[in-house]
Scaffold this active site. Structure first.
Site, PDB file in Angstrom:
ATOM      1  N   CYS A  92       0.801  -1.222   0.000  1.00  0.00           N
ATOM      2  CA  CYS A  92       0.000   0.000   0.000  1.00  0.00           C
ATOM      3  C   CYS A  92       0.845   1.290   0.000  1.00  0.00           C
ATOM      4  O   CYS A  92       1.409   1.626  -1.030  1.00  0.00           O
ATOM      5  CB  CYS A  92      -0.993  -0.047   1.157  1.00  0.00           C
ATOM      6  SG  CYS A  92      -2.364   1.098   0.925  1.00  0.00           S
ATOM      7  N   HIS A 191      -3.238  -5.531   2.728  1.00  0.00           N
ATOM      8  CA  HIS A 191      -2.806  -5.659   4.120  1.00  0.00           C
ATOM      9  C   HIS A 191      -3.439  -6.949   4.641  1.00  0.00           C
ATOM     10  O   HIS A 191      -3.962  -7.744   3.881  1.00  0.00           O
ATOM     11  CB  HIS A 191      -3.372  -4.504   4.954  1.00  0.00           C
ATOM     12  CG  HIS A 191      -2.877  -3.149   4.597  1.00  0.00           C
ATOM     13  ND1 HIS A 191      -1.683  -2.652   5.038  1.00  0.00           N
ATOM     14  CD2 HIS A 191      -3.440  -2.152   3.868  1.00  0.00           C
ATOM     15  CE1 HIS A 191      -1.535  -1.398   4.607  1.00  0.00           C
ATOM     16  NE2 HIS A 191      -2.585  -1.073   3.881  1.00  0.00           N
TER      17      HIS A 191
END
Ligand code: GLN
Length: 253
Positions: A92, A191
């Site tokens: 990310c 994640h």
């Protein structure tokens, strides 16, 4: 000895990202492969050539901004190591920092390392939720599950995606692409953390890190029952029944 570098663990560690380093290390140790982990943050010195696996997690725009200048100073060494096949997993915010730039909601441009051809700009709504992608791992089509929460939307130029989005948003919610893969660099929005519940991907990273060291061998199989159950818990909610098999990935290039 496999040498792991965790970049900016104090600043980039959203939604359990640290668990990626733990999973990588544990799966090596369970097989008797010794591992050392070094944490590197702002102003620390590092020689990327000394490392076999580098992990960089996600963070808020504020933290990304704090890191950008420091990361930029490491650009040449990092770039060289990437070209030489260093194994990297970037999640990310860490992923966004490896591209050309990230244009935030506030209109600020956070510069990226520019080691790969993609850009990120903030969208009108955050892309949040569980994600399932399909990716190629050593010639096998594997479903990988994770959790995304980002405002940045990434658009790929001349680079390959990591996988195809089967459920969720991935890079931008529009083109069904997720992440970036270049040489031994794996970038993803997932994640969760990603590696503990996707052991095939973890083992793939371990294998290529070992191979690069000239220590390549077939990894001793481990009992992945718990890991697969964790993955399936998410996949089932999204309507998927199996981790492996299925259609071949079709991405850009
Ligand atoms: N700040 C970035 C974004 O919102 C990255 C967020 C993250 O790492 N989860 O797009």
């Amino acid at each position: 000895m496999i040498s792991v570098c965790h970049l900016y663990p104090d600043l980039l560690n959203l939604y359990g990202d640290r668990g990626n380093v733990i999973a990588f290390r544990r799966r090596c140790q369970w097989r008797g492969i010794p591992v050392s982990v070094r944490e590197i943050s702002l102003y620390d010195t590092i020689d990327f050539k000394e490392h076999d696996f580098v992990f960089i997690g996600g963070g808020s725009d504020r933290e990304q901004n704090l890191i950008a200048a420091d990361l930029m100073k490491r650009k040449e060494g990092f770039k060289e190591a990437i070209e030489e096949g260093l194994v990297i997993l970037a999640i990310c915010g860490g992923y966004q920092l490896l591209g050309q730039y990230y244009l935030t909601r506030d209109g600020e441009t956070i510069p990226g390392l520019g080691v790969m051809d993609f850009i990120t700009r903030a969208g009108d709504k955050r892309l949040v939720g569980n994600v399932v992608i399909e990716m190629d791992i050593g010639g096998l089509s594997v479903k990988v599950a994770g959790f995304e929460n980002h405002s940045g939307q990434t658009y790929l130029g001349d680079c390959m995606p990591l996988g195809k989005v089967l459920s969720g948003n991935g890079n931008n919610g529009a083109d069904s692409l997720e992440g970036v893969r270049y040489k031994n660099v794996f970038c993803s929005y997932l994640h969760g953390p990603l590696l503990p519940k996707n052991p095939r991907l973890t083992d793939h990273l371990i294998s290529i890190a070992l191979e690069r060291r000239g220590m390549g061998c077939k990894l001793t199989p481990l009992d992945d029952n718990f890991e697969d159950r964790a993955c399936m818990a998410i996949m089932r909610r999204l309507g998927f029944k199996k981790i492996t098999g299925g259609s071949k990935m079709q991405g850009k290039k």
